[in-house]
Write a protein that holds these residues in place. Structure first.
Motif, PDB file in Angstrom:
ATOM      1  N   ARG A 126      49.554  49.747  33.172  1.00 28.17           N
ATOM      2  CA  ARG A 126      47.897  50.149  32.988  1.00 28.17           C
ATOM      3  C   ARG A 126      47.942  51.390  32.138  1.00 28.17           C
ATOM      4  N   GLU A 181      45.103  40.360  36.523  1.00 25.03           N
ATOM      5  CA  GLU A 181      44.417  41.569  36.086  1.00 25.03           C
ATOM      6  C   GLU A 181      44.406  41.707  34.630  1.00 25.03           C
ATOM      7  N   GLY A 238      40.706  45.531  34.645  1.00 28.53           N
ATOM      8  CA  GLY A 238      40.193  44.873  36.112  1.00 28.53           C
ATOM      9  C   GLY A 238      40.638  43.539  36.336  1.00 28.53           C
ATOM     10  N   LYS A 239      40.185  43.019  37.754  1.00 26.27           N
ATOM     11  CA  LYS A 239      40.881  41.770  38.060  1.00 26.27           C
ATOM     12  C   LYS A 239      40.023  40.751  37.479  1.00 26.27           C
ATOM     13  N   THR A 298      49.048  41.800  34.848  1.00 25.21           N
ATOM     14  CA  THR A 298      50.184  41.159  35.738  1.00 25.21           C
ATOM     15  C   THR A 298      51.245  40.262  34.596  1.00 25.21           C
TER      16      THR A 298
END
Lengths: 438, 438
Positions: free
Chosen positions: A47, A195, A175-176, A309
């Protein structure tokens, strides 16, 4: 480059605490995964590297953090309610369900081998549905976002107004997102909950192709700059029949996964599809006023859509190496130092109490500067093995000589070279080693 | 300390791009908010400060990142399916719904003033429900997590095994949680979607009270260390009838919000409720084996449960100041430099083209070191006002003298003091100013 199998990398990830099966004590939730102490740091590093490159180091991109649950009209306008579907068929013999378009053979069930067993396909919407407020009816239906992108589009005017951005500019978000996949799988590659790290880069329609090219290059460089091997990366342009409903052109950054080339990141020219759709559905003017051109128009948007991910998974695979060392196989994750969950390990040669004080002293020196792990369990050989397997770039060993000479040994992960340095200059020595890469 | 009204802080936050109403172009989603370019950086800074203090700087706490959607059995075991409810009543006259326990007067509708209008209360479960897989029936029901904590409890054995943690130790997690609140409100204070930062700190049952005290102090210090005024913070122990179903004792860190003292963070002694419940429901042995004591037992857990979004809101409120300066009111956010979204602004005195080159030069020097904002719009006075209102600690002004003397002016946010420094030593001068606080 590496040739690790899916089983091997999944085993390592689970053994070392990168990844756990989600809800494991209840038998697991199919294709859902949790991230353990090392996994969460790897995700944080991915990230951070993305945000650094996409937002922090640039003056033409700003960040956003929008809601997972948006107004349902958003998904009507975006086309997701009508078009974000997969064709679902069910085997009338064993009742297993499949994506029709992914069946290798359209008339034999891959599960029970029944012939011509499938129901007629129905279009199954991949959005997770939920209900807001105390009544469960049509009026309270909302969805979990299947992409972070729409949260950006609906805030386009807000960002232009409050951050006073001028074209070309981008809005980035991590974000998810949630997709009710019929057939998730391949460890953490395709999961129902994942994600995203998405950039929506807005530009004049005449410049869209140029920016599309620009972002293809930028994103390839990002992966390579974090150590991913060039021979395992490629760009592949979508065929016309693969394109999403909103895209004029898409190229995927593909990675050579254990099962073959597959999508790591999609980079689409979404045209003005989304802003126009939201303009029409909401009644808001979503056009951009260009002062210099004295022109009001819908910008085009280029979208590099990465997965936090999925990237982390590819970095893990790419870092995996097996080497023959003194007739044993050494497993080592050659992760880029920026991605490594632990930057430096501190290992006393033995558990003897006389080493405790100096180990604490060394740890206290390092902890304010880098994420460290102090490991006192098991034999020193097994602890080197652990640190190699979790990708720690440097191990600092405290031995009995340390009590005399006030020096420690730094062992380099990739070369296994060892040098002895005084404790007093340890931080500087490590700083030198990390210079330019951290 | 500050006496800002809710309206004023909400207005500032929206005007400057900290917060937008979610799905605004579609009329908004009640009590849902998105975070704009400044808001996302503030949230990132709050997260980072929490992670730094709770994980990075300690050797007794590791991180975790678990799924939003867990197996439904988790919420049966945890008691959320049966007990995570609010009493819901409906006015038979205007059909508005209320939480019975929050009604000021139990027999007059606060909306339409009808007398004795309420239905009998029903227990309304606050978990958002969704369906996993292609069939919507009882067997596919799952929930969005209402707290990140349970993702930690169900991974307790995994963490002990793979990270080889020994009691006392903690597992920390930051992530979204979702509660279908009947009456959300007060801007971003209570929302259906919010971000938690939770620590579950496991210890021997005999030491639970001691650790509870420890974490009360630690968490108060964390807020104070980030500049929150001590006079606006207090601890308040829950009365017996306020306690959650799992807690033996809870104290809230309360903040003096514009509407009065209210919960900033809850710090509970959850006892062994959760590990025991998951042990019993799953059949897994969730006890901890203590080698030194040669004893197998369920640890107790102390839970400091903070909110990223709520903390960010409190920091914003606390930072708000109005000052009289030359017969004008100056609004300034005195945010701690670690929390400030922009650390340094670069402001040319005018838009004249001769300043562009040197502004770029200054920006290029600073950008690799700190998050900066180059602002060339409007008058210099208005730009100072903007930087004060978004809490930027230092403004660097480039003027026409700069072209001659190669020096710039640093203006300090809180004192408005200005000093002139050569461009060549600008980075060092700012480093000195940030020393010890960033």
């Amino acid at each position: 480059m590496t040739n690790v199998s899916l089983e091997t990398i999944a085993h390592l990830a689970q053994k070392r605490g990168f990844v756990y099966q989600a809800s494991e004590i209840y038998g697991g939730l199919r294709s859902a995964w949790d991230y353990g102490p090392l996994g969460v740091e790897l995700l944080r590093n991915v990230r951070e590297a993305w945000w650094q490159a996409m937002v922090r180091e640039r003056d033409d991109i700003v960040g956003l953090d929008s809601s997972v649950i948006l107004a349902p009209q958003v998904w009507v306008a975006s086309g997701h309610v009508s078009s974000f579907t997969d064709p679902l068929v069910e085997c009338t013999s064993c009742n297993n369900r499949f994506r029709q378009d992914k069946l290798e053979s359209p008339d034999v069930c891959p599960n029970c081998a029944a012939k011509d067993p499938f129901t007629a396909p129905r279009q199954f919407n991949l959005m997770f549905k939920t209900f807001m407020g105390p009544v469960e009816d049509e009026g309270s239906v909302t969805y979990l976002r299947p992409e972070t992108a729409q949260g950006i589009f609906i805030n386009f005017n807000n960002v232009v107004r409050t951050a006073r951005m001028k074209l070309p500019f981008g809005i980035a978000q991590i974000g998810k997102a949630f997709r009710n996949e019929i057939t998730p799988g391949q460890f953490v590659f395709r999961t129902r909950e994942f994600e995203q790290a998405e950039l929506e880069f807005f530009c004049h329609p005449d410049e869209a192709e140029k920016w599309h090219e620009y972002w293809l290059e930028e994103r390839m460089s990002w992966y390579e700059g974090l150590g991913m091997s060039e021979s395992s990366l490629r760009l592949r342009a979508h065929e016309a029949d693969e394109l999403s409903h909103y895209a004029a052109a898409t190229s995927d950054v593909e990675y050579r996964f254990p099962w073959g080339w597959d999508e790591l990141e999609g980079i689409a020219n979404r045209t003005d599809f989304d802003l126009k759709a939201h303009g029409e559905h909401s009644g808001e003017d979503m056009r951009y006023y260009d002062q210099e051109r004295d022109e009001r128009f819908y910008p085009y948007v280029i979208e590099p859509s990465a997965g936090v991910t999925r990237s982390a998974f590819a970095f893990l695979i790419d870092a995996y190496h097996e080497e023959e060392v003194r007739e044993e196989t050494r497993v080592v994750l050659k992760l880029h130092p920026r991605l490594a969950p632990v930057k430096v390990s501190v290992l006393p040669l033995s558990k003897k109490p006389e080493l405790v004080g100096v180990v604490d002293e060394v740890a206290d020196l390092l902890r304010p500067v880098w994420p460290i792990e102090v490991d006192v369990t098991q034999s020193i050989g097994r602890r080197y093995r652990r640190q190699d397997e979790i990708g720690t770039p440097y191990a600092v060993t405290v031995d009995f000589d340390t009590l005399e000479d006030r020096a420690v040994t730094i062992r380099e992960r990739d070369t296994m070279d060892q040098i002895r340095v005084p404790i007093a200059s340890l931080v500087d020595a490590l700083r030198d080693k990390f210079a330019g890469v951290l």
